[in-house]
Design a protein around this motif. Structure first.
Motif, mmCIF file in Angstrom:
data_model
loop_
_atom_site.group_PDB
_atom_site.id
_atom_site.type_symbol
_atom_site.label_atom_id
_atom_site.label_comp_id
_atom_site.label_asym_id
_atom_site.label_seq_id
_atom_site.Cartn_x
_atom_site.Cartn_y
_atom_site.Cartn_z
ATOM 1 N N LEU A 1 -8.020 51.322 13.640
ATOM 2 C CA LEU A 1 -8.836 50.144 13.153
ATOM 3 C C LEU A 1 -9.577 49.539 14.552
ATOM 4 C CD1 LEU A 1 -6.664 49.243 10.057
ATOM 5 C CD2 LEU A 1 -8.480 50.666 10.220
ATOM 6 N N TYR A 2 -9.219 49.777 15.607
ATOM 7 C CA TYR A 2 -9.470 48.887 16.782
ATOM 8 C C TYR A 2 -10.989 48.873 16.996
ATOM 9 C CZ TYR A 2 -4.710 47.379 18.025
ATOM 10 O OH TYR A 2 -3.650 46.934 18.043
ATOM 11 N N ASP A 3 -11.887 49.512 16.630
ATOM 12 C CA ASP A 3 -13.080 49.451 16.652
ATOM 13 C C ASP A 3 -13.955 48.728 15.740
ATOM 14 O OD1 ASP A 3 -12.952 51.190 14.438
ATOM 15 O OD2 ASP A 3 -14.409 52.787 15.409
ATOM 16 N N ASP A 4 -12.999 48.076 14.722
ATOM 17 C CA ASP A 4 -13.767 47.211 13.535
ATOM 18 C C ASP A 4 -12.893 45.968 13.472
ATOM 19 O OD1 ASP A 4 -13.979 46.108 11.194
ATOM 20 O OD2 ASP A 4 -14.575 48.007 9.952
ATOM 21 N N ILE A 5 -13.134 44.871 13.939
ATOM 22 C CA ILE A 5 -12.503 43.612 14.107
ATOM 23 C C ILE A 5 -12.142 43.153 12.609
ATOM 24 C CG2 ILE A 5 -14.351 42.149 14.343
ATOM 25 C CD1 ILE A 5 -11.020 41.880 15.976
ATOM 26 N N GLU A 6 -12.896 43.169 11.856
ATOM 27 C CA GLU A 6 -12.650 42.737 10.513
ATOM 28 C C GLU A 6 -11.483 43.662 10.002
ATOM 29 O OE1 GLU A 6 -16.042 42.598 8.064
ATOM 30 O OE2 GLU A 6 -17.163 41.033 9.313
ATOM 31 N N ALA A 7 -11.432 44.977 10.112
ATOM 32 C CA ALA A 7 -10.421 45.483 9.582
ATOM 33 C C ALA A 7 -9.198 45.359 10.109
ATOM 34 C CB ALA A 7 -10.734 47.182 9.468
ATOM 35 N N ILE A 8 -9.321 45.086 11.459
ATOM 36 C CA ILE A 8 -8.146 44.909 12.239
ATOM 37 C C ILE A 8 -7.457 43.528 12.060
ATOM 38 C CG2 ILE A 8 -8.770 43.953 14.480
ATOM 39 C CD1 ILE A 8 -6.175 46.858 14.100
ATOM 40 N N PRO B 1 -7.364 51.493 22.588
ATOM 41 C CA PRO B 1 -8.395 52.750 22.785
ATOM 42 C C PRO B 1 -9.652 51.734 23.440
ATOM 43 C CG PRO B 1 -8.597 52.020 20.267
ATOM 44 C CD PRO B 1 -7.258 51.173 21.002
ATOM 45 N N SER B 2 -10.387 52.668 24.061
ATOM 46 C CA SER B 2 -11.749 51.995 24.743
ATOM 47 C C SER B 2 -12.763 51.705 23.719
ATOM 48 C CB SER B 2 -12.280 53.154 25.505
ATOM 49 O OG SER B 2 -12.591 54.497 24.889
ATOM 50 N N SER B 3 -12.398 52.049 22.301
ATOM 51 C CA SER B 3 -13.510 51.666 21.296
ATOM 52 C C SER B 3 -13.371 50.287 21.085
ATOM 53 C CB SER B 3 -13.108 52.460 19.920
ATOM 54 O OG SER B 3 -11.920 52.154 19.703
ATOM 55 N N LEU C 1 -13.953 43.659 24.913
ATOM 56 C CA LEU C 1 -13.258 42.562 25.547
ATOM 57 C C LEU C 1 -13.194 41.385 24.644
ATOM 58 C CD1 LEU C 1 -11.931 41.609 28.324
ATOM 59 C CD2 LEU C 1 -14.249 40.351 28.438
ATOM 60 N N LYS C 2 -14.167 41.161 23.884
ATOM 61 C CA LYS C 2 -14.279 40.183 22.746
ATOM 62 C C LYS C 2 -13.316 40.385 21.693
ATOM 63 C CE LYS C 2 -17.445 37.791 19.700
ATOM 64 N NZ LYS C 2 -18.914 37.589 19.362
ATOM 65 N N ASP C 3 -13.189 41.338 21.241
ATOM 66 C CA ASP C 3 -12.306 41.925 20.100
ATOM 67 C C ASP C 3 -10.954 41.874 20.298
ATOM 68 O OD1 ASP C 3 -14.677 42.046 18.452
ATOM 69 O OD2 ASP C 3 -14.640 44.207 18.242
ATOM 70 N N PHE C 4 -10.687 42.277 21.640
ATOM 71 C CA PHE C 4 -9.084 42.218 21.784
ATOM 72 C C PHE C 4 -8.689 40.821 22.104
ATOM 73 C CE2 PHE C 4 -5.454 42.621 24.831
ATOM 74 C CZ PHE C 4 -4.639 43.558 23.824
ATOM 75 N N GLN C 5 -9.587 40.051 22.562
ATOM 76 C CA GLN C 5 -9.469 38.561 22.808
ATOM 77 C C GLN C 5 -9.089 37.850 21.338
ATOM 78 O OE1 GLN C 5 -9.205 36.391 25.992
ATOM 79 N NE2 GLN C 5 -7.987 35.609 24.214
ATOM 80 N N ARG C 6 -9.710 38.475 20.432
ATOM 81 C CA ARG C 6 -9.582 37.854 18.994
ATOM 82 C C ARG C 6 -8.089 38.241 18.625
ATOM 83 N NH1 ARG C 6 -9.067 34.178 15.427
ATOM 84 N NH2 ARG C 6 -9.323 34.918 13.408
ATOM 85 N N PHE C 7 -7.910 39.549 18.844
ATOM 86 C CA PHE C 7 -6.698 40.099 18.335
ATOM 87 C C PHE C 7 -5.512 39.422 18.975
ATOM 88 C CE2 PHE C 7 -2.993 42.709 19.716
ATOM 89 C CZ PHE C 7 -2.871 43.670 18.489
ATOM 90 N N VAL C 8 -5.474 39.117 20.299
ATOM 91 C CA VAL C 8 -4.506 38.213 20.788
ATOM 92 C C VAL C 8 -4.537 36.775 20.301
ATOM 93 C CG1 VAL C 8 -3.528 37.173 23.004
ATOM 94 C CG2 VAL C 8 -4.460 39.496 22.914
ATOM 95 N N ASP C 9 -5.678 36.256 20.068
ATOM 96 C CA ASP C 9 -5.561 34.894 19.707
ATOM 97 C C ASP C 9 -4.864 34.968 18.051
ATOM 98 O OD1 ASP C 9 -6.705 33.935 21.826
ATOM 99 O OD2 ASP C 9 -8.943 34.110 20.838
#
Length: 356
Positions: A301-308, A334-336, A339-347
């Motif tokens: 799901l990591y290429d879809d920030i809303e889904a994650i 994954p490389s999909s 940077l912005k979305d992983f920051q959101r994941f962490v936050d």
């Protein structure tokens, strides 16, 4: 609750107690790091520091037969190299992928005996300078420190003799399999004893032993009990004898093995691979009082920030109950994922994982 160090957070999780928040760690592929650097992450800063993830240090030792290594071919896309275990494999440079294993030097009992003669736990297999340089800072800054073991089914089939060869041997020559697994573990224990006795203590041992794939396992529970479980037990007993934790990484659908792992005293299980058939909420409900759960966030799901985000809101609040949870993907980043979305994941992880 005041802010804790990573060591304090991990300690609380292993005690099945609340902390300020759950620990958050993850393992991006090399191609993922390349993408993040293109998108603004400085090349001279680690992703752990950039995203302010929890600090985990690893202590590794060289248990291999120390066969000579060389690069056989290199292009812009890949390299073909040999390893100290005598394996020839292709690694892709800019793609998030496991290696392609091409050839194995250890291909029968005789070749194994030759390799085994080269495996003696001498102190030069330990990077003492690395420990001298970094250990005091790890402790000073509240890192969780893991010792790395290297033994078992997974590393033997993939990094030593080949998958088909080992699967056949499990049925036709289990004594050979057990000799390899035990020798690998003997090397890990002997070298880690040297590290420990030199004053470089650690908080847990961790080792990879993937025993499943998508919706199934490489072997039966009966085979596990007969061949591999006693060797896993030795590793756990060694860790508990030191007063530290045993943390197993086992990809794929390992549902049938969970009661066996609890029986031998495994303290934590990673990565809870959802795409393979692992249900982290069911595992939490059934085994959460006996096992620290690490992972369980579906990397597909990591290429879809809303889904994650939706998945995190479903998984994290339940998984963190009574401690016992370490937040990460169910394998690696994954490389999909940008940077912005992983920051959101962490936050979001820090928000959802907070204890009041």
């Amino acid at each position: 609750m005041s802010q804790m160090t990573s060591h304090e957070r991990f300690s609380r999780m292993f005690e099945h107690r609340d902390a300020d928040r759950v620990p958050i760690i993850d393992s991006p592929w090399g191609a993922t790091i390349e993408r993040w650097q293109r998108e603004g992450m400085p090349t001279d800063v680690s992703y752990v520091d950039f995203f302010d993830l929890d600090r985990v240090a690893g202590i590794q030792v060289n248990t291999s037969p120390r066969y000579p290594t060389e690069t056989l071919e290199e292009t812009d896309a890949y390299t073909i190299t040999t390893s100290e275990w005598g394996v020839t494999f292709k690694n892709w440079k800019h793609v998030a992928s496991t290696p392609e294993f091409l050839d194995f030097k250890i291909c029968d009992r005789d070749r194994w005996q030759e390799a085994k003669q080269r495996m003696t736990p001498t102190s030069d297999r330990i990077d003492w300078e690395y420990l001298k340089k970094n250990y005091s800072e790890w402790r000073k800054n509240g890192f969780w420190i893991q010792g790395g073991f290297w033994f078992g089914f997974d590393i033997t089939h993939s990094w030593t003799v080949g998958t088909e060869r080992l699967l056949i041997a499990l049925s036709e020559d289990p004594e050979w399999c057990m000799d390899m697994f035990n020798t690998e573990l003997d090397m890990s224990i002997a070298l880690m004893d040297q590290v420990w006795d030199a004053g470089y203590t650690f908080d847990s041992i961790s080792w990879p032993d993937d025993m499943g794939y998508k919706h199934s396992q490489f072997f039966s529970v009966a085979t596990y009990r007969r061949i591999l479980k006693p060797i896993h037990q030795r590793a756990v007993d060694w860790a508990h004898g030191k007063g530290i934790k045993a943390h197993l990484h086992s990809c794929g659908d390992v549902n049938p093995f969970i009661p066996e792992l609890i029986d031998i005293g495994i303290d934590a299980l990673n990565p809870l691979e959802v795409k393979a058939g692992m249900d982290p909420l069911h595992i939490k409900k059934t085994f959460g009082d006996k096992l620290v759960l690490h992972g369980g966030i579906n990397a597909l799901l990591y290429d879809d920030i809303e889904a994650i985000e939706a998945e995190m809101r479903r998984i994290v609040p339940v998984s963190k109950e009574q401690g016992g949870y370490i937040l990460s993907s169910d394998h690696s980043v994954p490389s999909s994922m940008s940077l912005k979305d992983f920051q959101r994941f962490v936050d979001l992880g820090k928000e959802l994982g907070r204890y009041e």
